[in-house]
Motif scaffolding. Structure first.
Motif, PDB file in Angstrom:
ATOM      1  N   PHE A 194      11.331 -15.994 -12.286  1.00 32.28           N
ATOM      2  CA  PHE A 194      10.978 -15.074 -13.368  1.00 32.28           C
ATOM      3  C   PHE A 194      11.096 -13.610 -12.945  1.00 32.28           C
ATOM      4  O   PHE A 194      11.674 -12.793 -13.676  1.00 32.28           O
ATOM      5  CB  PHE A 194       9.551 -15.378 -13.842  1.00 32.28           C
ATOM      6  CG  PHE A 194       9.143 -14.596 -15.054  1.00 32.28           C
ATOM      7  CD1 PHE A 194       9.783 -14.795 -16.267  1.00 32.28           C
ATOM      8  CD2 PHE A 194       8.129 -13.655 -14.986  1.00 32.28           C
ATOM      9  CE1 PHE A 194       9.411 -14.068 -17.392  1.00 32.28           C
ATOM     10  CE2 PHE A 194       7.747 -12.924 -16.098  1.00 32.28           C
ATOM     11  CZ  PHE A 194       8.386 -13.139 -17.305  1.00 32.28           C
ATOM     12  N   THR A 195      10.563 -13.256 -11.771  1.00 31.19           N
ATOM     13  CA  THR A 195      10.612 -11.864 -11.319  1.00 31.19           C
ATOM     14  C   THR A 195      12.037 -11.346 -11.130  1.00 31.19           C
ATOM     15  O   THR A 195      12.323 -10.209 -11.520  1.00 31.19           O
ATOM     16  CB  THR A 195       9.799 -11.701 -10.019  1.00 31.19           C
ATOM     17  OG1 THR A 195       8.466 -12.155 -10.233  1.00 31.19           O
ATOM     18  CG2 THR A 195       9.759 -10.249  -9.582  1.00 31.19           C
ATOM     19  N   PRO A 196      12.965 -12.119 -10.532  1.00 30.55           N
ATOM     20  CA  PRO A 196      14.348 -11.627 -10.448  1.00 30.55           C
ATOM     21  C   PRO A 196      14.989 -11.331 -11.798  1.00 30.55           C
ATOM     22  O   PRO A 196      15.907 -10.518 -11.876  1.00 30.55           O
ATOM     23  CB  PRO A 196      15.080 -12.777  -9.732  1.00 30.55           C
ATOM     24  CG  PRO A 196      14.044 -13.416  -8.896  1.00 30.55           C
ATOM     25  CD  PRO A 196      12.792 -13.345  -9.730  1.00 30.55           C
ATOM     26  N   MET A 197      14.526 -11.984 -12.861  1.00 28.39           N
ATOM     27  CA  MET A 197      15.048 -11.663 -14.185  1.00 28.39           C
ATOM     28  C   MET A 197      14.482 -10.344 -14.695  1.00 28.39           C
ATOM     29  O   MET A 197      15.165  -9.578 -15.389  1.00 28.39           O
ATOM     30  CB  MET A 197      14.705 -12.791 -15.169  1.00 28.39           C
ATOM     31  CG  MET A 197      15.248 -12.568 -16.572  1.00 28.39           C
ATOM     32  SD  MET A 197      14.546 -13.684 -17.820  1.00 28.39           S
ATOM     33  CE  MET A 197      12.859 -13.076 -17.925  1.00 28.39           C
ATOM     34  N   LEU A 198      13.224 -10.045 -14.352  1.00 26.63           N
ATOM     35  CA  LEU A 198      12.588  -8.820 -14.819  1.00 26.63           C
ATOM     36  C   LEU A 198      13.142  -7.572 -14.137  1.00 26.63           C
ATOM     37  O   LEU A 198      13.226  -6.512 -14.750  1.00 26.63           O
ATOM     38  CB  LEU A 198      11.078  -8.883 -14.584  1.00 26.63           C
ATOM     39  CG  LEU A 198      10.249  -9.795 -15.493  1.00 26.63           C
ATOM     40  CD1 LEU A 198       8.790  -9.709 -15.096  1.00 26.63           C
ATOM     41  CD2 LEU A 198      10.430  -9.413 -16.944  1.00 26.63           C
TER      42      LEU A 198
ATOM     43  N   VAL B 154       6.100  -4.898  -9.458  1.00 22.27           N
ATOM     44  CA  VAL B 154       5.640  -4.919  -8.070  1.00 22.27           C
ATOM     45  C   VAL B 154       4.386  -5.781  -7.938  1.00 22.27           C
ATOM     46  O   VAL B 154       4.252  -6.589  -7.009  1.00 22.27           O
ATOM     47  CB  VAL B 154       5.364  -3.484  -7.574  1.00 22.27           C
ATOM     48  CG1 VAL B 154       4.595  -3.499  -6.253  1.00 22.27           C
ATOM     49  CG2 VAL B 154       6.669  -2.732  -7.400  1.00 22.27           C
ATOM     50  N   GLY B 155       3.452  -5.624  -8.884  1.00 19.96           N
ATOM     51  CA  GLY B 155       2.227  -6.409  -8.839  1.00 19.96           C
ATOM     52  C   GLY B 155       2.477  -7.894  -8.977  1.00 19.96           C
ATOM     53  O   GLY B 155       1.854  -8.712  -8.288  1.00 19.96           O
ATOM     54  N   LEU B 156       3.402  -8.274  -9.858  1.00 17.26           N
ATOM     55  CA  LEU B 156       3.738  -9.691 -10.025  1.00 17.26           C
ATOM     56  C   LEU B 156       4.342 -10.266  -8.751  1.00 17.26           C
ATOM     57  O   LEU B 156       3.972 -11.360  -8.307  1.00 17.26           O
ATOM     58  CB  LEU B 156       4.712  -9.858 -11.196  1.00 17.26           C
ATOM     59  CG  LEU B 156       4.160  -9.557 -12.596  1.00 17.26           C
ATOM     60  CD1 LEU B 156       5.276  -9.656 -13.633  1.00 17.26           C
ATOM     61  CD2 LEU B 156       3.022 -10.492 -12.954  1.00 17.26           C
ATOM     62  N   PHE B 157       5.281  -9.532  -8.156  1.00 17.39           N
ATOM     63  CA  PHE B 157       5.965 -10.033  -6.962  1.00 17.39           C
ATOM     64  C   PHE B 157       5.010 -10.117  -5.771  1.00 17.39           C
ATOM     65  O   PHE B 157       4.907 -11.163  -5.116  1.00 17.39           O
ATOM     66  CB  PHE B 157       7.144  -9.118  -6.624  1.00 17.39           C
ATOM     67  CG  PHE B 157       7.914  -9.546  -5.411  1.00 17.39           C
ATOM     68  CD1 PHE B 157       8.859 -10.560  -5.494  1.00 17.39           C
ATOM     69  CD2 PHE B 157       7.700  -8.944  -4.182  1.00 17.39           C
ATOM     70  CE1 PHE B 157       9.573 -10.968  -4.374  1.00 17.39           C
ATOM     71  CE2 PHE B 157       8.404  -9.343  -3.063  1.00 17.39           C
ATOM     72  CZ  PHE B 157       9.347 -10.355  -3.158  1.00 17.39           C
ATOM     73  N   TYR B 158       4.293  -9.030  -5.508  1.00 20.28           N
ATOM     74  CA  TYR B 158       3.396  -9.016  -4.353  1.00 20.28           C
ATOM     75  C   TYR B 158       2.184  -9.919  -4.573  1.00 20.28           C
ATOM     76  O   TYR B 158       1.708 -10.562  -3.637  1.00 20.28           O
ATOM     77  CB  TYR B 158       2.935  -7.591  -4.058  1.00 20.28           C
ATOM     78  CG  TYR B 158       3.926  -6.780  -3.278  1.00 20.28           C
ATOM     79  CD1 TYR B 158       3.920  -6.789  -1.893  1.00 20.28           C
ATOM     80  CD2 TYR B 158       4.878  -6.016  -3.919  1.00 20.28           C
ATOM     81  CE1 TYR B 158       4.826  -6.053  -1.169  1.00 20.28           C
ATOM     82  CE2 TYR B 158       5.799  -5.268  -3.211  1.00 20.28           C
ATOM     83  CZ  TYR B 158       5.771  -5.285  -1.824  1.00 20.28           C
ATOM     84  OH  TYR B 158       6.686  -4.556  -1.119  1.00 20.28           O
ATOM     85  N   GLY B 159       1.676  -9.964  -5.802  1.00 25.72           N
ATOM     86  CA  GLY B 159       0.534 -10.828  -6.077  1.00 25.72           C
ATOM     87  C   GLY B 159       0.845 -12.286  -5.824  1.00 25.72           C
ATOM     88  O   GLY B 159       0.048 -13.012  -5.228  1.00 25.72           O
TER      89      GLY B 159
ATOM     90  N   PHE C 181       0.828  -1.207   0.000  1.00 30.06           N
ATOM     91  CA  PHE C 181       0.000   0.000   0.000  1.00 30.06           C
ATOM     92  C   PHE C 181       0.866   1.263   0.000  1.00 30.06           C
ATOM     93  O   PHE C 181       0.491   2.280  -0.589  1.00 30.06           O
ATOM     94  CB  PHE C 181      -0.938  -0.007   1.207  1.00 30.06           C
ATOM     95  CG  PHE C 181      -2.091  -0.955   1.061  1.00 30.06           C
ATOM     96  CD1 PHE C 181      -2.911  -0.919  -0.052  1.00 30.06           C
ATOM     97  CD2 PHE C 181      -2.351  -1.910   2.034  1.00 30.06           C
ATOM     98  CE1 PHE C 181      -3.966  -1.801  -0.196  1.00 30.06           C
ATOM     99  CE2 PHE C 181      -3.401  -2.799   1.900  1.00 30.06           C
ATOM    100  CZ  PHE C 181      -4.213  -2.742   0.786  1.00 30.06           C
ATOM    101  N   PHE C 182       2.027   1.212   0.637  1.00 29.47           N
ATOM    102  CA  PHE C 182       2.949   2.341   0.611  1.00 29.47           C
ATOM    103  C   PHE C 182       3.444   2.591  -0.818  1.00 29.47           C
ATOM    104  O   PHE C 182       3.550   3.742  -1.261  1.00 29.47           O
ATOM    105  CB  PHE C 182       4.134   2.070   1.540  1.00 29.47           C
ATOM    106  CG  PHE C 182       5.078   3.221   1.681  1.00 29.47           C
ATOM    107  CD1 PHE C 182       4.855   4.209   2.626  1.00 29.47           C
ATOM    108  CD2 PHE C 182       6.209   3.327   0.865  1.00 29.47           C
ATOM    109  CE1 PHE C 182       5.727   5.281   2.751  1.00 29.47           C
ATOM    110  CE2 PHE C 182       7.084   4.381   0.988  1.00 29.47           C
ATOM    111  CZ  PHE C 182       6.837   5.360   1.937  1.00 29.47           C
ATOM    112  N   ILE C 183       3.739   1.522  -1.540  1.00 31.12           N
ATOM    113  CA  ILE C 183       4.182   1.641  -2.927  1.00 31.12           C
ATOM    114  C   ILE C 183       3.071   2.231  -3.792  1.00 31.12           C
ATOM    115  O   ILE C 183       3.302   3.138  -4.608  1.00 31.12           O
ATOM    116  CB  ILE C 183       4.622   0.269  -3.463  1.00 31.12           C
ATOM    117  CG1 ILE C 183       5.892  -0.196  -2.763  1.00 31.12           C
ATOM    118  CG2 ILE C 183       4.850   0.321  -4.976  1.00 31.12           C
ATOM    119  CD1 ILE C 183       6.280  -1.628  -3.074  1.00 31.12           C
TER     120      ILE C 183
END
Length: 312
Positions: A279-283, A246-251, A210-212
């Motif tokens: 996948f996310t660490p590559m993005l 952010v959405g991919l990681f937090y989701g 929510f801060f993001i």
């Protein structure tokens, strides 16, 4: 309850079988893993060696790259060894270490992404006060706080998870030791621990998330008042790409750690875990770093030197 597991090891069933389709997917995962290592290692090298990148923003990006390298290295190598050698055993200590490092790094990244969103908010909305509002002292404090909070959560989850008695079934339907999956094998009532873990997830995931969202909402509101169409376009492109990552990681994290136990599926958990651990660490280096003009300039400067090409 009487037939409890007293053997200090588990069996990881893994993510892939040896069918042709799964062999292809395994190669894809390994390719993404090595691409992630290369991209994040390149970012660490560039930020360390180029003095123009010695700013709070790039220091936070270097910490993100370091976390991503460690996060992917916590899970993928063990999975690859198990796939190639069929040695899927993991000791109780090894399982605890995987939980500790995974939770510590994932939790630390949650807070680090929030710190990076604040950095972007100050840079866009208060550029003249940036050296004051985003000082090196504050940057180091936010970084240390991100690592510390992640480590505390990792210790709590690792110690608590391994303190339960486990039944005779030693098979973990996953490619690494993850607390929610391991709890399915417990021979004790895990309700209290799951409630505490849920509370921790609210603090570690939802509050930074929510801060993001607040930070980027303020950035977009400020950008909408700008008259330059080019500036507006670049800001939207940057904010949207950041929010996608952010959405991919937090989701994925919310899907794994904040669902009721009755709604969990081992197959779904494995796929989602693979998504945000590989996948996310590559993005992240592609979205946050390698698209930046300063990073591109540093890369163009370093590549000729590495290849022995003279730029004179």
């Amino acid at each position: 309850m009487e037939n409890r597991n007293t053997t200090a090891y588990f069996i990881l069933l893994g993510l892939f079988s040896h069918t042709r389709a799964h062999q292809f997917l395994f190669v894809v995962v390994l390719t993404i893993f090595f691409t992630s290592l290369l991209g994040n290692a390149l970012m660490l090298l560039l930020i360390h060696q180029d003095h123009r990148l010695h700013t709070p923003m790039y220091f936070l990006l270097s910490q993100l790259s370091l976390m991503d390298v460690m996060l992917a290295s916590t899970t993928v190598p063990k999975m690859a060894v198990g796939y190639f050698t069929s040695n899927q055993f993991i000791s109780l200590t090894g399982c605890g270490l995987q939980i500790f490092f995974f939770v510590s790094l994932a939790g630390g990244e949650c807070f680090l992404l929030a710190a990076m969103s604040y950095d972007r908010y100050v840079a866009v909305c208060h550029p003249l006060r940036y050296p004051i509002l985003m000082s090196w002292q504050l940057c180091l404090r936010m970084t240390l706080g991100s690592w510390s909070l992640g480590v505390v959560d990792g210790i709590m989850q690792a110690v608590s998870t391994l303190s339960f008695p486990y039944c005779s079934t030693r098979e973990i339907d996953h490619f690494f030791c993850e607390a929610p999956t391991l709890l399915r094998l417990a021979c004790a009532d895990t309700f209290v621990f799951e409630y505490v873990m849920y509370t921790c997830c609210v603090l570690m995931i939802l509050i930074p998330f929510f801060f993001i969202l607040t930070s980027y909402s303020l950035i977009l509101a400020a950008v909408l008042h700008m008259r330059s169409t080019e500036t507006l376009r670049k800001a939207f492109a940057t904010c949207s790409s950041h929010l996608v990552v952010v959405g991919l990681f937090y989701g994925a994290a919310i899907f794994i750690y904040m669902r009721p136990k009755s709604y969990r599926s081992a197959s779904h958990d494995k796929v989602v875990s693979a998504f945000y651990t590989v996948f996310t660490p590559m993005l992240n280096p592609l979205i946050y770093s390698l698209r930046n003009r300063e990073v591109k300039g540093a890369l163009r400067k370093k590549l000729p030197a590495c290849c022995g090409i003279s730029t004179s």
